[in-house]
Write an enzyme that holds these catalytic residues in place. Sequence first.
Site, mmCIF file in Angstrom:
data_model
loop_
_atom_site.group_PDB
_atom_site.id
_atom_site.type_symbol
_atom_site.label_atom_id
_atom_site.label_comp_id
_atom_site.label_asym_id
_atom_site.label_seq_id
_atom_site.Cartn_x
_atom_site.Cartn_y
_atom_site.Cartn_z
ATOM 1 N N LYS A 11 43.125 27.111 23.633
ATOM 2 C CA LYS A 11 43.867 25.900 24.030
ATOM 3 C C LYS A 11 44.805 26.241 25.193
ATOM 4 C CE LYS A 11 43.027 24.052 19.480
ATOM 5 N NZ LYS A 11 43.411 23.167 18.406
ATOM 6 N N GLU A 164 34.781 19.572 13.521
ATOM 7 C CA GLU A 164 36.218 19.825 13.423
ATOM 8 C C GLU A 164 36.909 18.573 12.878
ATOM 9 O OE1 GLU A 164 37.469 23.249 16.197
ATOM 10 O OE2 GLU A 164 37.704 21.392 17.302
ATOM 11 N N SER A 208 41.778 25.038 11.222
ATOM 12 C CA SER A 208 42.549 25.975 10.399
ATOM 13 C C SER A 208 41.690 27.057 9.758
ATOM 14 C CB SER A 208 43.365 25.228 9.336
ATOM 15 O OG SER A 208 44.296 24.356 9.960
HETATM 16 P P1 13P Z 1 43.111 25.549 14.625
HETATM 17 O O1 13P Z 1 42.229 26.711 14.228
HETATM 18 O O2 13P Z 1 44.405 25.976 15.257
HETATM 19 O O3 13P Z 1 43.286 24.580 13.493
HETATM 20 O O4 13P Z 1 42.344 24.757 15.786
HETATM 21 C C1 13P Z 1 41.006 24.424 15.582
HETATM 22 C C2 13P Z 1 40.461 23.904 16.851
HETATM 23 O O5 13P Z 1 40.820 22.837 17.295
HETATM 24 C C3 13P Z 1 39.495 24.729 17.568
HETATM 25 O O6 13P Z 1 38.902 24.037 18.607
#
Ligand code: 13P
Length: 247
Positions: A11, A164, A208
Amino acid sequence: MTRKLIVGNWKMNGNLAANQDLLHAVSAGLAGAACQVAVCVPAPYLAQAHQAATHGLLTGAQDVSAHEQGAFTGEVSAAMLRDFGVRFAIVGHSERRQYHGETDADVATKAQRALAAGITPIVCVGETLAEREAGQTQAVVKRQLAAVIHTNGHCISEIVVAYEPVWAIGTGKTATPEQAQEVHALLRAQLAAATAHPERIALLYGGSMNAANAASLLAQNDIDGGLIGGASLKAADFLTIVAAASH
Ligand code: 13P
């Protein structure tokens, strides 16, 4: 799927110095890994990641333009990504659908641009909490994937799909292995109707996923890997997930 696929989505995190440490630590930890591993980094760091990734660590982008080239200020084309050795591009992440108004049709076109440039799109689908509580999970993910299938036809066996659930992203609330498997089985069946080789398509779970819960999620029949946000920023946690996927 025989070999699992573990993808980190950094991200909008990192800086040159921290990235270098993370890329080196992750690469060094891949000796003996029996799965494919990639990191999707912010666009300005693609060149750095391309150079610093070793031991088979692959790189990816977090988005790609729906346009081929031209007057689209701020956009990054699939061909530009290709210049930096990018293997994957995430498309339709829920954060882009939510905060940037990306539609199913936009996501389908982005997947098409990536495929045309020889980049594997990681197509994200997933329901919000309100949609799950309204019993709409299946309808939502099917609609999101259907748009990509419709636009990409026979190339569909070249994509990766990531389920997701929006309510599980960054919240510490993971879907149970059974909840995730149920949706993955549905997605696999939908892909089976569109391609003769649905087993070639890696179905990742994201939301997560961490060092503690990865093994039980990855043990499910139709979970071929993971798309990992927060836990991909810590080499030790990410490598524990890689190890869980290497059995
Ligand atoms: P997290 O693993 O921080 O929940 O994020 C998942 C995600 O959006 C991966 O693209």
